[in-house]
Design a protein around this motif. Structure first.
Motif, PDB file in Angstrom:
ATOM      1  N   HIS A  56       0.857  -1.192   0.000  1.00 52.08           N
ATOM      2  CA  HIS A  56       0.000   0.000   0.000  1.00 52.08           C
ATOM      3  C   HIS A  56       0.888   1.235   0.000  1.00 52.08           C
ATOM      4  O   HIS A  56       1.952   1.251   0.629  1.00 52.08           O
ATOM      5  N   ASP A 104       6.483   1.209   6.716  1.00 52.43           N
ATOM      6  CA  ASP A 104       5.066   0.886   6.435  1.00 52.43           C
ATOM      7  C   ASP A 104       4.536   1.789   5.347  1.00 52.43           C
ATOM      8  O   ASP A 104       3.802   2.709   5.650  1.00 52.43           O
ATOM      9  N   MET A 105       4.853   1.557   4.052  1.00 51.13           N
ATOM     10  CA  MET A 105       5.696   0.502   3.574  1.00 51.13           C
ATOM     11  C   MET A 105       6.299   0.864   2.224  1.00 51.13           C
ATOM     12  O   MET A 105       6.232   0.124   1.277  1.00 51.13           O
ATOM     13  N   GLU A 160      -5.215   1.728   2.227  1.00 49.22           N
ATOM     14  CA  GLU A 160      -5.127   0.583   3.148  1.00 49.22           C
ATOM     15  C   GLU A 160      -5.337   0.963   4.601  1.00 49.22           C
ATOM     16  O   GLU A 160      -5.976   0.237   5.361  1.00 49.22           O
ATOM     17  N   GLU A 161      -4.767   2.095   5.013  1.00 47.82           N
ATOM     18  CA  GLU A 161      -4.759   2.404   6.447  1.00 47.82           C
ATOM     19  C   GLU A 161      -6.168   2.520   7.037  1.00 47.82           C
ATOM     20  O   GLU A 161      -6.395   2.091   8.158  1.00 47.82           O
ATOM     21  N   GLU A 164       4.102  -5.990   3.399  1.00 52.26           N
ATOM     22  CA  GLU A 164       4.157  -5.240   4.671  1.00 52.26           C
ATOM     23  C   GLU A 164       5.424  -5.660   5.417  1.00 52.26           C
ATOM     24  O   GLU A 164       5.955  -6.746   5.193  1.00 52.26           O
TER      25      GLU A 164
END
Ligand SMILES: [Zn+2]
Length: 392
Positions: A76, A109-110, A143-144, A169
């Motif tokens: 991501h 991250d990432m 994604e988060e 990840e």
């Protein structure tokens, strides 16, 4: 092949690391990844990818080869915001490299892994390791806050149908076999509003909810007693509504964070929710989160994200073990992530064999002074490059 992979990646190492550093310099909070996505697309074109797609959600997917066996690398490209910049010893968006560490928000991250996969795609093509394969390098968005939704849409909307997915990840170059599932539930109790001076004329929704909360706490305590991998349930937020501070609240909501083990699904947890509210004028639902991607696409995340785990003797796991052993001359360690990843989409929802391997340190995710060890990025790039060779 090991020697060729090592030599080819080493030759481009400086370029790879400066690209990783450049990605850290580009702010890309969730739903605002446009600049980072376009920068990745430019790099893929420069590296001679066969095809570069920015899809309608705004994910960027680079394609190498057109063979029948399909391998997808996912990173991501969004990251959490920085709200404590004064506490950082290095500029969180400086992309600084000091003592073999790349500092900044999103380094572990990432974006370190993202850069490694972008270069690995090019190396795979250069070394002819895409023979009989299609390699997708996906830098997904959102994604988060919308776990898995970006990758889910990347796979489904673009008909990618990968046979294998590697979630990149941070694992600090260990193999991650999966993680627990995660869900958010919302329980609502309905009461009857009345004047605060005459509470007997109403039904206090908060008093009703208090009894449900006792059940939630008891269930959470029972789960905590279990040995080994166990589910959990925790109340994370409570709200009530009343017409004024002199009125009996007519509704009360709680939010529950529920972690699931393998085998738990929406039906099994539904029975648990039914039992928690039994006997009260209450309802429950899985909490949905709606948002709009940078590209203007509406996204709705149904917050039930199943647990997943790949077997140690699966062809994908064995391919990773063999590639690792060949490159680094020792056995890889295997473990499971503590956090949730886009694997909830590929493995959990779509049932695609999925595994984790990445540059960077898991506990650095979302931390002040986040950094990624530079050798991790180079070594992850070598691993991603060699992996297709061991998946035939
Ligand atoms: Zn992450």
């Amino acid at each position: 092949m090991k020697a060729q992979v090592t030599e080819t990646v080493n030759a481009l190492q400086d370029q790879l690391i400066s690209f990783a550093s450049e990605l850290v310099k580009i702010k890309s909070p969730t739903c605002h990844e446009e600049e980072a996505v376009k920068r990745v697309a430019d790099e893929m074109r420069k590296l001679n990818y066969d095809q570069v797609i920015i899809d309608k959600v705004g994910n960027v997917i680079g394609v190498i080869g057109n063979g029948p066996e399909k391998l997808l690398f996912d990173s991501h490209i969004d990251n959490v915001a920085v709200n404590d910049s004064k506490a950082w010893e290095k500029d969180p968006y400086g992309g600084l490299i000091i003592d073999e560490k790349l500092y900044g928000r999103g380094s572990s991250d990432m974006k370190g892994s993202a850069a490694a996969t972008v270069y690995a795609g090019a190396m795979i093509k250069k070394l002819g390791l895409d023979k009989g394969k299609t390699i997708y390098v996906c830098c997904s968005v959102m994604e988060e806050d919308y776990d898995g939704e970006g990758l889910y849409r990347a796979i489904v909307d673009n008909n990618l149908s990968p046979d294998y997915v590697v979630i990149c990840e941070p694992t600090h170059l260990q193999i991650s076999l999966g993680h627990l599932g995660r869900a958010i539930y919302k329980i609502t109790v309905e009461g009857v509003s009345a004047h605060g001076a005459a509470p007997e004329k109403g039904v206090n929704a908060v008093y009703g909810m208090a009894k449900i909360i006792e059940r939630v706490e008891a269930l959470g305590n029972r789960y905590m007693q279990l040995e080994g991998e166990r589910p959990s349930i925790a109340l994370t937020k409570i709200e009530s509504e009343a017409v004024s501070l002199n009125a009996i609240p007519q509704t009360c909501h709680i939010y529950l964070d529920r972690r699931m083990t393998l085998g738990e699904n929406e039906e099994t947890v539904a029975m648990e929710m039914d039992a928690l509210i039994a006997g009260f004028d209450a309802t429950w639902k899985v909490h949905d989160v709606a948002g709009t991607s940078w590209a203007g696409e509406k996204v709705n995340l149904h917050s039930f994200l199943p647990a997943w785990e790949i077997e140690k003797d699966h062809k994908l796991t064995q391919g990773c073990v063999t590639a690792y052993r060949d490159l680094f001359d020792h056995e890889p360690s295997m473990y499971k992530w503590n956090f949730s990843t886009n694997g909830v989409a590929s493995a959990g929802k779509l049932g695609i064999p999925t595994i984790g391997f990445g540059a960077g340190i898991e506990k650095m995710a979302h931390m002040t002074n986040e950094y990624c060890p530079v050798p991790d990025i180079v070594n992850a790039c070598k691993f991603y490059t060699l992996l297709p060779r061991y998946l035939s």
